[in-house]
Design an enzyme around this catalytic site. Structure first.
Site, PDB file in Angstrom:
ATOM      1  N   HIS A   1      -0.495   1.447  16.293  1.00  0.00           N
ATOM      2  CA  HIS A   1      -0.774   0.329  17.210  1.00  0.00           C
ATOM      3  C   HIS A   1       0.308   0.249  18.287  1.00  0.00           C
ATOM      4  O   HIS A   1       0.901  -0.798  18.538  1.00  0.00           O
ATOM      5  CB  HIS A   1      -0.877  -0.994  16.434  1.00  0.00           C
ATOM      6  CG  HIS A   1      -1.972  -1.005  15.416  1.00  0.00           C
ATOM      7  ND1 HIS A   1      -3.307  -1.089  15.745  1.00  0.00           N
ATOM      8  CD2 HIS A   1      -1.934  -0.929  14.058  1.00  0.00           C
ATOM      9  CE1 HIS A   1      -4.044  -1.066  14.643  1.00  0.00           C
ATOM     10  NE2 HIS A   1      -3.240  -0.958  13.611  1.00  0.00           N
TER      11      HIS A   1
ATOM     12  N   TYR B   1      -0.859   4.301  10.723  1.00  0.00           N
ATOM     13  CA  TYR B   1      -1.240   3.314  11.729  1.00  0.00           C
ATOM     14  C   TYR B   1      -0.018   3.053  12.610  1.00  0.00           C
ATOM     15  O   TYR B   1       1.064   2.778  12.098  1.00  0.00           O
ATOM     16  CB  TYR B   1      -1.666   1.996  11.077  1.00  0.00           C
ATOM     17  CG  TYR B   1      -2.998   2.036  10.372  1.00  0.00           C
ATOM     18  CD1 TYR B   1      -4.171   2.259  11.075  1.00  0.00           C
ATOM     19  CD2 TYR B   1      -3.084   1.827   8.995  1.00  0.00           C
ATOM     20  CE1 TYR B   1      -5.409   2.293  10.428  1.00  0.00           C
ATOM     21  CE2 TYR B   1      -4.306   1.850   8.343  1.00  0.00           C
ATOM     22  CZ  TYR B   1      -5.472   2.089   9.063  1.00  0.00           C
ATOM     23  OH  TYR B   1      -6.681   2.120   8.417  1.00  0.00           O
TER      24      TYR B   1
ATOM     25  N   SER C   1     -10.547  -2.361   8.469  1.00  0.00           N
ATOM     26  CA  SER C   1     -11.261  -3.420   9.186  1.00  0.00           C
ATOM     27  C   SER C   1     -12.234  -4.124   8.250  1.00  0.00           C
ATOM     28  O   SER C   1     -12.419  -5.342   8.329  1.00  0.00           O
ATOM     29  CB  SER C   1     -12.012  -2.831  10.385  1.00  0.00           C
ATOM     30  OG  SER C   1     -11.117  -2.311  11.348  1.00  0.00           O
TER      31      SER C   1
ATOM     32  N   LYS D   1       1.740   1.909   7.358  1.00  0.00           N
ATOM     33  CA  LYS D   1       2.102   1.116   8.518  1.00  0.00           C
ATOM     34  C   LYS D   1       3.086   1.874   9.414  1.00  0.00           C
ATOM     35  O   LYS D   1       3.720   2.833   8.996  1.00  0.00           O
ATOM     36  CB  LYS D   1       2.723  -0.221   8.099  1.00  0.00           C
ATOM     37  CG  LYS D   1       1.737  -1.154   7.423  1.00  0.00           C
ATOM     38  CD  LYS D   1       0.552  -1.496   8.322  1.00  0.00           C
ATOM     39  CE  LYS D   1       0.958  -2.349   9.508  1.00  0.00           C
ATOM     40  NZ  LYS D   1      -0.216  -2.661  10.378  1.00  0.00           N
TER      41      LYS D   1
ATOM     42  N   VAL E   1      -7.387 -11.448  13.395  1.00  0.00           N
ATOM     43  CA  VAL E   1      -7.295 -10.100  12.824  1.00  0.00           C
ATOM     44  C   VAL E   1      -6.855  -9.094  13.892  1.00  0.00           C
ATOM     45  O   VAL E   1      -6.374  -8.009  13.568  1.00  0.00           O
ATOM     46  CB  VAL E   1      -8.643  -9.690  12.200  1.00  0.00           C
ATOM     47  CG1 VAL E   1      -8.545  -8.340  11.494  1.00  0.00           C
ATOM     48  CG2 VAL E   1      -9.113 -10.748  11.199  1.00  0.00           C
TER      49      VAL E   1
ATOM     50  N   ARG F   1       0.829  -1.201   0.000  1.00  0.00           N
ATOM     51  CA  ARG F   1       0.000   0.000   0.000  1.00  0.00           C
ATOM     52  C   ARG F   1       0.869   1.259   0.000  1.00  0.00           C
ATOM     53  O   ARG F   1       2.078   1.196   0.192  1.00  0.00           O
ATOM     54  CB  ARG F   1      -0.921   0.004   1.231  1.00  0.00           C
ATOM     55  CG  ARG F   1      -2.009  -1.051   1.197  1.00  0.00           C
ATOM     56  CD  ARG F   1      -2.757  -1.148   2.516  1.00  0.00           C
ATOM     57  NE  ARG F   1      -1.937  -1.729   3.578  1.00  0.00           N
ATOM     58  CZ  ARG F   1      -2.357  -1.919   4.829  1.00  0.00           C
ATOM     59  NH1 ARG F   1      -3.577  -1.542   5.175  1.00  0.00           N
ATOM     60  NH2 ARG F   1      -1.558  -2.472   5.728  1.00  0.00           N
TER      61      ARG F   1
ATOM     62  N   ASP G   1      -2.662  -6.998  15.177  1.00  0.00           N
ATOM     63  CA  ASP G   1      -2.064  -5.667  15.219  1.00  0.00           C
ATOM     64  C   ASP G   1      -2.035  -5.098  16.633  1.00  0.00           C
ATOM     65  O   ASP G   1      -1.178  -4.284  16.968  1.00  0.00           O
ATOM     66  CB  ASP G   1      -2.830  -4.694  14.311  1.00  0.00           C
ATOM     67  CG  ASP G   1      -2.225  -4.598  12.922  1.00  0.00           C
ATOM     68  OD1 ASP G   1      -1.061  -4.990  12.763  1.00  0.00           O
ATOM     69  OD2 ASP G   1      -2.914  -4.133  12.004  1.00  0.00           O
TER      70      ASP G   1
ATOM     71  N   GLU H   1      -5.588   4.670  13.859  1.00  0.00           N
ATOM     72  CA  GLU H   1      -6.518   3.744  14.514  1.00  0.00           C
ATOM     73  C   GLU H   1      -7.199   4.310  15.750  1.00  0.00           C
ATOM     74  O   GLU H   1      -8.153   3.712  16.255  1.00  0.00           O
ATOM     75  CB  GLU H   1      -5.806   2.428  14.877  1.00  0.00           C
ATOM     76  CG  GLU H   1      -4.820   2.505  16.024  1.00  0.00           C
ATOM     77  CD  GLU H   1      -3.434   2.942  15.606  1.00  0.00           C
ATOM     78  OE1 GLU H   1      -2.524   2.893  16.454  1.00  0.00           O
ATOM     79  OE2 GLU H   1      -3.248   3.318  14.424  1.00  0.00           O
TER      80      GLU H   1
END
Length: 371
Positions: free
Chosen positions: A96, A94, A134, A75, A267, A15, A270, A118
């Protein structure tokens, strides 16, 4: 504002943070965009297309990080990128953080302004920048789970939807949020027998009105969870606690109660994963087996379908990128309560309570850090 878009270098991540359409929109507002050479290769978009939209092409990531006031990624920066991040630089991606103390401490040390997709949160508690990925991950979870149920991959040899005269697979989904709902739609559409477990009766009542007849809604507790996973062919972990590490719902000893060749797709990985025996995997090596149960823990599932994922993500992120670029991050955060909730770290201070709690760090109110 000078906005930098580096090429994603996490394993098997295709991406990109901005599309040419996003670049064109930002350019129209007077901003300068610097895109790393071949950043769009994973979505089949050449440098020349970015240039036509108004971007300049940088030879490498060092140039991007050295020049840009704001970095827009997909990411979290990996270790190779940590030393490139500058004090005061806005990094919008993102993160996390609650799943990784080294990542958190590295970004505290950087002095950067870390705004996490997120945890951007609307008054309705919707997470608008997490929702599109998601949706993708929930749908992919069924697609991947169905594949690994094939005998070739060590699975039980079960066709998800069955055929006339043969029962379908049993799919158990832990969590009735965006991931769980999208997984349920996909699995039900393929003809599987689907069970969603959730701890919110309000959510279960809502889902009972919108889910097809082959989806059962069951209140989740420890006893019920064990009963359901023992009969499952495919288990999908779709648990989310906003900004926090995911609770471990399936323990190591629980695997002995499951069918050999069953598949777990977590899922939630993360955010640390909701399965005790799960660890992050990659698209290149997506699975491993524990106690005869196939574990799938790819931490960037949407990266496997980068064109769909990039378009879905940038549709959601562009309005927030524009706010940050047009107003500067301090004013944008002051004016947008949703965006302010996305602020996790600034000037070495942690401003998201769940991240601070995860590692015993001092929490600082986000509002106090932008005055």
């Amino acid at each position: 504002m000078l906005i930098g878009v580096p090429r994603e270098i996490k394993s098997e991540e295709y991406r990109v943070g901005l599309t040419p359409a996003s670049v064109r929109e930002l350019s129209a507002h007077g901003h300068e965009i610097l895109v790393e050479h071949d950043a769009g290769a994973g979505i089949n978009t050449a440098d020349s297309v970015y240039q036509a939209a108004g971007a300049r092409i940088a030879a490498d990531a060092e140039e991007i990080f050295a020049a840009a006031e704001m970095i827009v990624k997909v990411k979290e920066p990996i270790e190779l990128e940590w030393e490139r991040i500058r004090p005061g630089q806005v990094v919008f991606t993102y993160f996390h953080f609650a799943a990784s103390e080294p990542l958190t401490r590295a970004h505290m040390a950087s002095g950067a302004v870390c705004i996490a997709y997120e945890t951007v949160e609307l008054p309705s508690r919707e997470l608008p920048l997490l929702t599109p990925m998601s949706e993708v991950a929930g749908r992919m979870a069924v697609q991947e789970g169905a594949k690994y149920l094939e005998k070739l991959y060590g699975g039980r040899g079960i066709l998800l939807g069955g055929v006339p005269g043969v029962p379908p697979a049993r799919v158990v989904i832990l969590g009735g949020g965006v991931v769980g709902v999208n997984a349920a739609k996909m699995a039900a559409g393929l003809g599987a027998s689907v069970i969603i477990l959730d701890v919110s009766l309000e959510r279960l009542r809502y889902l009972s009105d919108v889910m097809p007849a082959n989806v059962q809604l069951i209140f989740s507790d420890r006893h019920t969870l064990l009963k359901q996973i023992a009969k499952a062919d495919l288990v999908i972990g779709a648990v989310l606690v906003h900004g926090a590490v995911a609770p471990k719902l399936i323990r190591r000893e629980d695997l002995n109660t499951m069918r050999k060749g069953a598949v777990i797709v977590d899922v939630s990985i993360d955010q640390g994963g909701c399965v005790e025996t799960m660890h992050p995997t990659t698209h290149e090596n997506p699975t491993f087996i524990v106690e005869g149960v196939i574990h799938y823990g790819v931490a960037n599932m949407p990266g496997g379908v980068p064109i769909t994922s990039t378009l879905a993500l940038t549709n959601a992120t562009l309005p927030y990128v524009l706010q940050l670029a047009n107003k500067g991050y301090r004013q944008a955060l002051k004016e947008s309560p949703a965006l302010l909730k996305g602020l996790n770290i600034i000037g070495g201070k942690v401003t998201h309570r769940k991240v601070a709690e995860a590692f015993g760090l001092e929490h600082h109110a986000a509002e106090s850090m932008i005055d």
